[in-house]
Design an enzyme around this catalytic site. Structure first.
Site, short mmCIF file in Angstrom:
data_model
loop_
_atom_site.label_atom_id
_atom_site.label_comp_id
_atom_site.label_asym_id
_atom_site.label_seq_id
_atom_site.Cartn_x
_atom_site.Cartn_y
_atom_site.Cartn_z
N ARG A 46 85.25 20.39 22.88
CA ARG A 46 84.57 19.31 22.16
C ARG A 46 83.82 19.91 20.98
NH1 ARG A 46 79.55 15.39 24.17
NH2 ARG A 46 79.53 14.07 22.29
N HIS A 47 83.82 19.21 19.85
CA HIS A 47 83.11 19.68 18.66
C HIS A 47 81.63 19.96 18.95
CE1 HIS A 47 80.98 15.86 18.18
NE2 HIS A 47 82.13 15.25 18.43
N ASN A 53 75.09 12.54 17.13
CA ASN A 53 74.81 12.89 18.52
C ASN A 53 73.30 13.06 18.70
OD1 ASN A 53 77.70 15.08 18.80
ND2 ASN A 53 77.50 12.95 19.47
N GLY A 60 82.06 7.32 16.93
CA GLY A 60 83.44 6.88 16.83
C GLY A 60 84.18 7.53 15.68
N ARG A 98 83.59 16.68 11.86
CA ARG A 98 82.85 17.39 12.90
C ARG A 98 83.79 18.20 13.80
NH1 ARG A 98 82.82 11.91 13.96
NH2 ARG A 98 83.21 11.15 16.08
N GLU A 125 87.97 10.34 17.95
CA GLU A 125 87.13 9.81 19.02
C GLU A 125 87.49 8.35 19.31
OE1 GLU A 125 85.59 9.66 21.67
OE2 GLU A 125 83.62 10.57 21.27
N TYR A 128 84.33 2.69 18.47
CA TYR A 128 83.32 1.85 19.11
C TYR A 128 83.13 0.49 18.43
CZ TYR A 128 81.91 5.61 22.22
OH TYR A 128 81.88 6.59 23.20
N LYS A 136 72.38 3.68 20.29
CA LYS A 136 72.95 3.24 21.56
C LYS A 136 71.98 2.40 22.38
CE LYS A 136 76.23 7.06 21.91
NZ LYS A 136 76.69 8.24 22.69
N ARG A 154 80.40 0.52 28.20
CA ARG A 154 80.09 1.94 28.40
C ARG A 154 80.49 2.40 29.81
NH1 ARG A 154 74.29 3.49 25.84
NH2 ARG A 154 75.10 5.55 26.39
N HIS A 224 86.99 15.32 20.53
CA HIS A 224 85.79 14.54 20.79
C HIS A 224 85.65 14.23 22.28
CE1 HIS A 224 85.76 13.91 16.40
NE2 HIS A 224 87.08 13.93 16.57
N ASN A 226 85.56 11.57 24.28
CA ASN A 226 86.50 10.70 24.98
C ASN A 226 87.95 11.16 24.84
OD1 ASN A 226 84.88 8.52 26.23
ND2 ASN A 226 84.17 8.27 24.12
#
Length: 257
Positions: A46-47, A53, A60, A98, A125, A128, A136, A154, A224, A226
């Protein structure tokens, strides 16, 4: 002149553009012809931490930078690969910076900056939808939508977020990166469930990454949360229910052999 793959038509770093999952896959790189007796190596990464973040925002497909911490994580991942003698032949990543920047930094620190990189929107990713760009914790209030819907999105493998419209600040429909997507693909990318995300990712994994592995290449996928979660679910045969609980840390290589 031919490139290092021996294919005059094949650039060592290239994009996989739009197209349906049944489109013919591009020929796999063949940099390590060790045959079927070789040990297959796949690294998932993962990045590093991104700016959003750290701000707890839905990211997304929004293209945000790494934080300084994220850059350190990317370099540390490459250092780990180098210290553990992990050799790579082919890297895959998304078209989001990213992940792309993490790929470059990690390969550089692993002393393998020359490894060919394939970039594709299919490794982006999860999208969203209308939530992208919002915090969030407060998105439901700012958008005037049911908090339970957001929580279900979620928690659930199948529930989609509210769809992104053309007038959304972060609508990607006019972005040149996605000009190869069909109208149907663009519509499906207005907001994705985890199931939708998997249906976007797995055709590419099965038709491009798997053949590269089977040809003897040692591969790394830098992507990413997900996206990595989807690949782990498929490789380890994890249930829809259990995969939702899995947390994917930034900047930590996961090695499959």
């Amino acid at each position: 002149p031919e490139d290092i793959t021996g294919d005059p038509q094949h650039c060592p770093s290239h994009f996989i553009k739009g197209g349906t999952p049944c489109d013919p896959a591009p020929p796999p790189f063949r940099l390590a012809l060790y045959g079927e007796e070789s040990v297959h190596t796949l690294v998932l990464l993962r990045h590093g931490e991104s700016e959003w973040n750290s701000q707890n925002r839905y990211t997304g497909w929004c293209d945000v930078n790494l934080t300084k911490r994220g850059e350190m994580e990317a370099r540390a991942a490459g250092r780990l690969l180098n210290e553990n003698g992990i050799e790579l032949d082919h890297a895959f990543t998304s078209v989001l910076k990213r992940a792309s920047f993490t790929t470059n930094m990690a390969l550089n620190m692993a002393k393998q900056h020359w490894v060919p990189v394939t970039k594709t929107w299919r490794l982006n990713e999860r999208h969203y939808g209308a939530l992208q760009g919002y915090n969030k914790d407060t998105a439901y209030a700012e958008l005037g939508i049911d908090q339970e819907l957001v929580m279900e999105m979620r928690r659930s493998y199948h529930t989609r977020p509210p769809m992104m419209r053309d007038d959304h600040q972060f609508w990607h429909g006019n972005d040149r990166r996605y000009k190869g997507l069909s109208n149907e693909q663009l519509d499906r990318s207005r907001g994705e469930s985890l199931k939708d995300t998997a249906e976007r990712i797995m055709p590419f994994f099965n038709s491009v990454i798997i053949p590269s592995l089977r040809s003897g290449n040692k591969c790394i996928v830098v992507s990413h949360a997900n996206t990595i979660r989807t690949l782990i679910k498929q490789i380890d045969n994890i249930s829809d229910e259990d995969i939702k609980q899995m947390s994917i840390p930034t900047g930590i290589p996961l090695l499959y052999r």
